[in-house]
Every structure is written in C-alpha cells, then in structure tokens.
Design an enzyme around this catalytic site. Structure first.
Site, short mmCIF file in Angstrom:
data_model
loop_
_atom_site.label_atom_id
_atom_site.label_comp_id
_atom_site.label_asym_id
_atom_site.label_seq_id
_atom_site.Cartn_x
_atom_site.Cartn_y
_atom_site.Cartn_z
N CYS A 146 -9.99 0.65 5.72
CA CYS A 146 -11.27 1.30 6.00
C CYS A 146 -11.45 2.56 5.17
CB CYS A 146 -11.38 1.61 7.50
SG CYS A 146 -13.02 2.17 8.00
N GLU A 216 -12.66 -6.27 6.81
CA GLU A 216 -13.69 -5.49 6.10
C GLU A 216 -14.72 -6.43 5.47
OE1 GLU A 216 -14.40 -2.34 5.96
OE2 GLU A 216 -12.69 -1.70 7.18
#
Length: 231
Positions: A146, A216
């Site tokens: 992230c 993601e």
C-alpha cells in the site's frame, strides 16, 4: 540441520527480492483501465467515487494495521515512525477523501454510511490477520504494497499527469516527494528487517507481500467494476 539464523551476506536486498516477485502484478496495475483512465481523463466519475468510498473504509483498518506494526517494531525510531504513519492514514481519510467526496457531490460522513465492499473487506481482513498473528517482518511485508505500489504508480503517472483536475490532484498526492520519502524509509526498513531474517522467514513474508499486492490490483478493479455484494 536447522537453518542458520545469522544474516546471509550473499543474498540480494530484501526489497529487490520483493519487487522482483511482483513485477507482473505491477505491470498489470499500470495497464488497468482504472489507472489509464486517471491519466487520459476517461475514468467515469462513479468509478472514482466508488474508489474514494472504499479507500476511506480501507484506510481505517490500515491505520490499525500500522499501529500493530508500531507495537511490534524492534527499534524505537521505527515505533515512532509507524505510529506517525497510522495517524497520517486517519488524517488522509478525513482530509483528502473528504475533499474528494465534496468534489463528487457528497461528504465524508455520507461515505462512512456506505457498505464496505467485498474486496475491501477481504483485503483489510487479511491485512489485520497478518499483522496481529504474524511476526514484525510478516506485518511489514503485508502493509508495504500500500505504501510502495502507490508511490510507484504516483511517480509513473506524475510524468503523464491528467487533463482532469480531480484526477491530477490524486496523482500529485502520491507522486509528491513528501510521500515518496516516507516510502523510501519503509523500504529501507524492509531491507534491514529482511537482512536479519532467515530464508524461511523471508519466504513467508514474501508470500504476504505478493498477496497484498494482488489485493491492490483487485482494489482498483473493484472500483472499475463498481463492485457490490452479490446477495
């Protein structure tokens, strides 16, 4: 014979090992229509709004994950850094996403009332389970995508920008040097922690890194599809 527990001088830096492991995932992210739509301005506003709402939900759990990393961090400086990042994640949720929601005709309060989507729930659940139940290195590897993928995407997109002022602002947030410097600090910590780990510990952490990197991609895809619960 048990595995040696001392650092291995001939191993590549752990960050290089991690990034090499997700090369195809990162390329798939850059090619995803959500990302290319940010650059050419063709991304539908509804898809971006879905992303902002889900990212607001996600960042609350991400802040909790960073707080657990802070509690498990081996050095005092790393404790302070992760604790600061946890506070920063909450601040981003309140400020940046609030501003985006206002531009999209809503509010942060309204976003908080909307359902947490399937991918968001799965990603944050995996993240929290890993940081709570695993080692510091496991948790660090799980939270790292992230930081790192957003920095690399922001850097790549900053060179191309966007004709849309809203998307241009999002790109600038993650391409900004202030964010890039934070990510460099966390990547350097991954190298330090990885250097002290055994091969088995690095392998387990790498699997967490690969898994959350896949999440993601799935997170952006969920926004593109405007994903909702099937039942």
């Amino acid at each position: 014979m048990s595995e040696p527990t001392f650092p291995h001088a001939n191993r590549q830096p752990f960050s290089e090992e991690l990034w090499d492991a997700i090369g195809p995932i990162y390329q798939a992210i850059l090619a995803h229509p959500f990302i290319t739509g940010l650059v050419d301005g063709a991304l539908p506003r509804d898809a971006f709004r879905h992303f902002v709402v889900q990212d607001s939900h996600y960042l609350r759990d991400y802040a909790r994950a960073l707080a657990i990393c802070a509690a498990k961090a081996p050095a005092e400086g790393d404790v302070r850094a992760f604790a600061g990042d946890a506070v920063g994640a909450i601040a981003a949720e309140q400020q940046m996403h609030g501003a985006f929601m206002a531009d999209l005709g809503g509010s942060a309060e309204q976003a908080a009332t909307l359902p947490v989507g399937p991918t968001t729930r799965a990603y944050s659940s995996y993240l929290l389970a890993t940081v709570y139940g695993g080692s510091f290195l496991d948790g660090l590897a799980a939270v790292l995508p992230c930081y790192w993928i957003y920095a690399r995407v922001g850097e790549a997109l900053l060179e191309r920008s966007s004709p849309d002022p809203l998307y241009r602002r999002w790109i600038a947030t993650y391409g900004d040097e202030a964010f890039q410097s934070v990510v460099r600090r966390v990547v350097a910590l991954a190298d330090r922690a990885g250097d002290e780990a055994t091969d088995a510990q690095r392998s387990r952490a790498r699997e967490h890194f690969i898994t959350t990197s896949r999440y993601e991609w799935m997170f952006w895809n969920a926004a593109w599809q405007q994903e909702s619960w099937p039942i």
